[in-house]
Structure formats: structure tokens, C-alpha cells
Design an enzyme around this catalytic site. Structure first.
Site, PDB file in Angstrom:
ATOM      1  N   GLY A   1     -25.768 -32.730   5.061  1.00 28.57           N
ATOM      2  CA  GLY A   1     -25.847 -32.636   6.512  1.00 28.57           C
ATOM      3  C   GLY A   1     -25.145 -33.793   7.226  1.00 28.57           C
ATOM      4  O   GLY A   1     -24.747 -34.792   6.615  1.00 28.57           O
ATOM      5  N   HIS A   2     -25.066 -33.655   8.543  1.00 27.71           N
ATOM      6  CA  HIS A   2     -24.375 -34.609   9.401  1.00 27.71           C
ATOM      7  C   HIS A   2     -25.003 -35.991   9.372  1.00 27.71           C
ATOM      8  O   HIS A   2     -26.220 -36.133   9.315  1.00 27.71           O
ATOM      9  CB  HIS A   2     -24.398 -34.101  10.839  1.00 27.71           C
ATOM     10  CG  HIS A   2     -25.766 -34.096  11.452  1.00 27.71           C
ATOM     11  ND1 HIS A   2     -26.242 -35.136  12.206  1.00 27.71           N
ATOM     12  CD2 HIS A   2     -26.773 -33.193  11.394  1.00 27.71           C
ATOM     13  CE1 HIS A   2     -27.465 -34.857  12.612  1.00 27.71           C
ATOM     14  NE2 HIS A   2     -27.822 -33.679  12.138  1.00 27.71           N
ATOM     15  N   ASP A   3     -24.152 -37.000   9.394  1.00 25.57           N
ATOM     16  CA  ASP A   3     -24.563 -38.403   9.510  1.00 25.57           C
ATOM     17  C   ASP A   3     -25.351 -38.902   8.304  1.00 25.57           C
ATOM     18  O   ASP A   3     -25.978 -39.966   8.374  1.00 25.57           O
ATOM     19  CB  ASP A   3     -25.388 -38.629  10.790  1.00 25.57           C
ATOM     20  CG  ASP A   3     -24.564 -38.402  12.045  1.00 25.57           C
ATOM     21  OD1 ASP A   3     -23.762 -39.272  12.381  1.00 25.57           O
ATOM     22  OD2 ASP A   3     -24.696 -37.318  12.667  1.00 25.57           O
TER      23      ASP A   3
END
Lengths: 311, 311, 311
Positions: free
Chosen positions: A217-219
Site C-alpha cells: 500500500g501507499h506510503d
């Protein structure tokens, strides 16, 4: 996300059409989400519950939906909809640009790197030396890839964060303007997907090896020398420290940390942060040895039922 | 699946080389599987156990392997192998056509829609306005996509149903002639797969958002404004009502319904229909609160064992 | 992996720059991992714990990091780093060759086989008659595909084994030089990944049907007429015998065997070999009926707690 040059508070307010509180030449260097802000960044907040956190964060410009008192040394952008205006800034500074050729002319590809057929490489991508990018890989704009990296077919780097605000009119997407960073000596298997950061970076550390069909997932920041097996899914904003091993079909919830050297056995569901150096199992995951003992205990229930009946 | 024009019973019987019972000009409008039949449709049945269901369904033409009494207002096609003959009709009315260019000349693509490099768009596909189709997406023949839809790289729309008849000679495939329908404002993440319907449609409702690596089976209908997280797999013929949330790595068995507004927690296995408005957990899934209490109870077994020993 | 021609022990020793024990014209036919070795093969071993197993295997040439006594009728290659030297041989005999066109000129494609747009077909691939390879499929070098095979979009055949040696300097990859063999009448769904063997073959048997998003590890052999549902992950060196059914999201650990006709229910985790002809459930998987009974028993704990309290 840093802007290409320093802007003034007034310039940003003009882009957004908002009021501002602070000197009109107050310097604005970039924008970020609360968990990665630095001085010079804009952060946004639209819920009173989080006002204090945003106002006291390292961010020096707060995009907020109330005319609060401005903290010393900071500036405010007063907006009726900070979420919308944060998206406006992302679109302004990182506009999506379609690509006519499968390998963008602005991509930089290092010496001795092999790009197999049908690969897509977006704008401003940088790929290091001696990499092997297999057929049908998709690398979105702005991804940065180190040296000696192998990426197998079907893998996607830089897809959008799965991040929405629930509005009465439907889900409103927080636009992703961040990047994916793949460090040196990383291997990524077939059909993996790695989302870009919303404003920051999604990172896979030096020497880490990913099997097939993995979702990141993001970040999320994955450390050095980790091993991640097939079908494992890691949500956004997770920190996986160095030398962590995740076996197959593990799920990891957003926002937590898995400590250095931890091992998580197959099909476990990690619902909270885990201390390093230990082995974990189960859904929700606990320390492997006690969790396995616990599960083995279930076999004793018929014996207990029998015993109780006798009394 | 409706035919391009109305056919007569006699015409269909000639395509199949079968006997028929009914007026030779009895109208045949299309063909469908039992769960989506309408008047004018052919339905097939090859097991005595299901004869009554097929004969009493809304379908007005029954392709059957026994010379049964024909219900009032209906017609029969008598076949020694209805499964084979149903496939013959699918191949006749929806023949697979190879595509020489990556974007078929019969595809219609709306205004301001961006198609990134290496995308495949099959015959008769319709894509609405203002969509963004990322690199290396595959959209098979006959898929219909609304406006403002985002589809990330590696995703496949319209692959075949996983549906076989077990014959002594091997698995015999039920040929898929249905479609995939993606309504307006849907986002689909990277490396998802959505199978087409066998004769009907697989549908993703308005405003629904899919994360990466999700699998959706044939003839499944997903409602409006649902959120589905990564690695979730939904089997065929499922109904997901509006505003349902499925977290990561959830599995949903075929043929069931998940009610409006239900939430299913990560890694749960849904083995039966679920009432709307509630939260669920576990494999098999139960109501979340009682299921979590139940699982927490396991920790008490050592205490029980100790107590029993004392008696 | 057999070499294109028979080599002598001296020739191989010269490629590696190692000492050898045995006749300089001792015949070397190929190289393999311990579990698939045959007479004429080189096997490697670098840990004293496995010396005997390697020396007593069917392999007639042992690449070893100690000057041990050479067994009768065999030969030795003495290396300070057998793992590195085994990789050297794989690179020598199966060098990775980049492909400039999406369909390699050395690929052989059978009559009436349809290749849809944006497919990658590597060097020396052989595809039989009457196959349908959908858009955006990636088929790496040396894969062998039979007749009447259907492969859906996004699927990857021939990606590398997920196999590393943990060195102080980082994970060192065991290079994959094996193949993927898909027999006749196999269907493979969308976005599956099938890793090649390290030196041997990963095989999917005649008439087996795979749903979408399935992962199959290196050197795994899947029998005839198996059914494998979506999101199932099978690790390396697994034997799945004929007519096995694996439902969705099942995980199978490396090196085990699932017997003929076994069924494994959805979301199960197979951690050891399973006898054929039975149904299994759970993580770790046990016989389905007793496992389900066991899990149902958990509901009795509150009753037991109540009873104990009374005593």
C-alpha cells in the site's frame, strides 16, 4: 512532496482561492500528509478532532477549515474544504500526463539495464544500472529504481493509493502525487502491485526480495533485506523494519510497525505493531509459540465436556 | 444474453440439429442461465433433479435431455446433451473473434478518455467519457464501461467464468458469452480480474472502489458505493448489495448475498448469505462481536484444564 | 536440466576453475537439484549436514566444498563456493537472452493457435495447436505448452524461483534455468503466475483447470484433471497428484504432496502432506469433518466456564 521551487503563501492562496493567515511571503516548500510532514510543508486537516495534531506538527503551513489562532512561526490557509484543496494542489504540482510512447522520453535508464518487450515506463522514471525489467511490467510516472533490480512480468509500480473520503455524493478520492522508490538489489516477482505514496514515498529497501502477487500500500516503508512471500498484502502507511520475513498470504493492517528481524508465519493477520526479533502466527497474529499452543488447546474441549458431564 | 434479432424455435432447432416441441415460429429472444432467465430465453437443464425448476422458470424455451410434457405457453428443445448444445448456441451467437490491433476498430471510446500504452481493448467494447485506462490493462470483447472510470495497470476485465462439467473424458467448459458492466465513477486497482457472465452480466455498481489484486467471479453483481480491499476474492453468482465494505483477503463463496451496508473484516471467509447493516469476522464468518468474543474464549481452556484437574 | 551435448568432467572444471576428482573424460550430461537428479547430473552441496545425501544421490557428479572421498563410479568438483559455481553453470548453459520482438523468432507456435495482442513469447518457447493466448500474457524463454490450452490475460509463465541463500552481504539468488510445462487441455485464468523450475520443470498436468490470480512455485508438479480456485498459492517443490481440488485462497507449503482426489476447502493452510481421497479444512489443515467439529466446539467454552464457576 517538495515543489520544484519555493512558493510564497500568497501564491498558494491564489492557486486555491483561499484566505491566508501569515506573511504573504511566508515560504512554502512542499506538501505532505501528517505522518511525513517537515518544516516548509503544507498539511491539511478538516476534522476538529485532529486540529491540534496538525497545528502542532512539523508542518509550517496548515490548510484548515476553521479560522483558528495561528501558532507562532506558522501560517494558515483557511478553506471550506481542505481535502478538495489539497487535491487541487496535487493536481497543480503533479498533474497526470498521458504518455504516447510505451517508454516515456523523459525516463532515464541506466547502463546495462535490459527492458523486455511491452514494458510501460512513465514520465520522469529513473532506473539504475544492470536491472532486468521483464515483459508487460508497468512503471508509472516518477518511480525511482536503483541498481541491480529485477522486476518480473505483470508487476505494477506506482498505482494510486486506496484512500477515499466518504461524502454524501460518493467516495471522493485523495489524489496520489507521491512516488515509489525501489532501492538497489531488490527483486520483485510477477504480478505484484506497489502503490505510490499520497504525497510521500512508498519504499522497498536495499536487498529485499518479493515473491509473486504481493500488494504493498501507499506510503509503506519496507526495510532492507526483507523476504516477503506470495499473496501477502500490506496496507498503507506501514513500517516493516530490516530483515523481516513475511510468509505467504499474510495480511498487514495499515499504520503499524513490524520490528527488525520479526518473522510472520503464513496466512497470519497482523492487526497491531509487532516487536522485532520474534515469530508470530494467527489471525489476529500473536507470538507463534503461545498462539500454536492456544490453538492446540481446542482439541481438549471434548475432554472437558466429558469431565463436566460426570460432575 | 439477447440475440441480435428474434429467432424462431425451428431456426434454433436447426442450428442444434435437435427435435423441438412447440410451434415452429415460437419466438426465441435469447439464452440465459437459470438464475437470470426472462421470457423469450432458452434455459438448459440436464439433470432430473433440476427439471422442474427449469420448466417452471421464467424461461419460455427449455433445452432438456428428456421428452417431458411441455408446460402451457412454452416450448422444448430435446437434446441428448443440453450442456454441449448450450455451448453450441453461445459459440454461434457470440463467436470468439481474434483482434489484430491492440484496440479493436469496433470499440467505442468516449470524449476525454485517456488510454495509456499497451492496453488491449476487444471487439464491441464501449468506454464512456473522462476515463483513465492505465498501461497493460486488458478489456475483453463486449465489456461496457461508464464515465469517470479509472482502471489501473494489469487489470483484466472479461475473462471466462471458471465453470466446468465433470465428464469421464475431462472437464468440459461452459463457454462464457456474457459481459462485464462497469458503471460510472468506479475505480479499479492494479491487477484485478473480473470474469464475464456466462450468459448474463457481471456488474460493478456506480461509485464502487476496488483496491488491487481483487478477483470477481462470473455473473456477480456488486452494488453501488462499495469498498473492496486488496486480495479479496468473490466467487460467481454473488450479490453484494450497496454500500458493502469488504476488507483485505476476504473470500466469498458462490451464489450468496451480502446485504446492504454490511462490513466484513479482513481474512474472513463468507460461506453463506449475510444480513445487511452488520459487521462480520472469521472463517466461516459470523457476527464480528460474538465471533471475536468466541475466539478470545480459547485462552480460557488452560484455566479450565487446571480446574478440572483439581476436582 | 540436460546440457545440449555431453561434456567431460575436465571441461566443466575448466568452466568453473575448480579442481576435480575422477577421470578427466567422466561424462557430464546435465545439472539438477537434489530432488530431481539423475545419473549424469551435477548436484551441488555446501553444508556438511547434506554431504551424505548428495554423495549417495543418483547424481554422478557432486559439486562440493570439501575434499571428501569420492564414491565408486562418481566424480567430484571441489569448490570453495558450490552455490556460486552452480549459478555459474546455469548462466553458462541457460544464459538469459533479451528479446527484441514481443514474439521471439525462435518460438514455435502450432496450427490454429490464436495469439492476441500485446503477448510476450520468449526464446525457444513451444506452443501446440488450437491454443488461445489472450492479450498481455507473458511467456518466458523455454516454456512448453501443449494443445488446446487457454491462457487468460495478465498471466505469467516462467518467472524465477523465489530461492535465496542468506549471505552476510545479502540474499544471493539461486538462478533459475528450468522450464514450465503446460500439458494439453489446460485452462489458466487471468493474472496467474507460474515460476520455472530451478533446473527441473514446473508442470501442470493434462486437463487441469486454474482460476484467476493463482501462484505456483518452482519445480512444483500438478497432476491431471485438478481444479484450483482463485487466489490459491502453492509453494515450490510441491506434488499435487491427479484429480485434486483446491478451493479459493488455499495456501500450500513447499515440498509436500497432496494425494490423488483430495479436496482442500477454501482458505485452508496445508502445512504437511495430505493423503488422497479425503476432504481437508483449516489452517493448519486437518480432515474437514473433525476440523469443523473441533472449531464448533469453541462455542462450548462459555458453558464450561459457567459450570466450573458453580463447583
Amino acid at each position: 512532496m517538495k515543489f520544484p521551487r519555493t512558493h510564497t503563501l500568497k501564491e498558494i492562496a491564489e492557486i486555491l482561492g483561499t484566505k491566508y493567515v501569515g506573511a504573504e511571503d511566508f515560504p512554502v516548500l512542499g506538501m505532505n500528509e501528517i505522518h511525513v510532514v517537515e518544516p516548509g510543508d503544507i498539511v491539511f486537516v478538516d476534522h476538529p478532532k485532529y486540529y491540534d495534531k496538525a497545528l502542532q506538527s512539523k508542518a509550517t503551513i496548515v490548510l484548515i477549515n476553521k479560522d483558528v489562532e495561528c501558532p507562532e512561526g506558522k501560517a494558515l490557509l483557511i478553506s471550506d474544504d481542505p481535502f478538495r484543496d489539497f487535491n487541487t494542489l496535487t493536481k497543480h504540482f503533479r498533474p497526470f500526463q498521458s504518455t504516447n510512447s510505451a517508454i516515456s522520453s523523459t525516463a532515464k535508464i541506466g547502463k546495462d539495464t535490459i527492458i523486455q518487450p511491452n514494458v510501460f515506463i512513465g514520465n520522469n522514471v529513473v532506473i539504475g544500472k544492470n536491472c532486468l525489467i521483464h515483459a508487460n511490467v508497468s512503471i508509472y510516472d516518477d518511480c525511482i529504481i536503483g541498481d541491480n533490480v529485477i522486476i518480473h512480468s505483470g508487476t505494477v509500480l506506482g498505482s494510486d493509493a486506496f484512500y477515499y473520503k466518504n461524502r454524501p455524493t460518493g467516495f471522493d478520492k485523495l489524489i496520489s502525487g507521491g512516488r515509489v522508490i525501489i532501492e538497489d538489489n531488490v527483486d520483485i516477482g510477477a504480478s505484484c502491485s506497489v502503490d505510490r505514496g499520497v504525497t510521500g514515498d512508498t519504499t522497498i529497501g536495499e536487498g529485499t526480495k518479493l515473491d509473486n502477487q504481493i500488494q504493498i500500500g501507499h506510503d509503506t516503508a519496507i526495510g532492507k533485506k526483507c523476504l516477503i512471500a506470495s499473496h501477502t498484502g500490506i496496507a498503507g502507511c506501514v513500517v516493516i523494519e530490516d530483515e523481516v520475513t513475511l510468509w505467504g498470504q499474510v495480511g498487514v493492517i495499515s499504520g503499524i510497525t513490524i520490528g527488525k528481524g520479526a518473522t510472520v508465519y503464513a496466512q497470519s493477520g497482523v492487526g497491531g505493531s509487532l516487536e522485532g526479533g520474534k515469530a508470530y502466527f494467527g489471525s489476529p497474529a500473536g507470538e507463534a509459540r503461545s498462539k500454536m499452543k492456544e490453538l492446540a488447546m481446542i482439541k481438549n474441549i471434548p475432554f472437558l465436556m466429558e469431565k463436566i458431564k460426570d460432575k
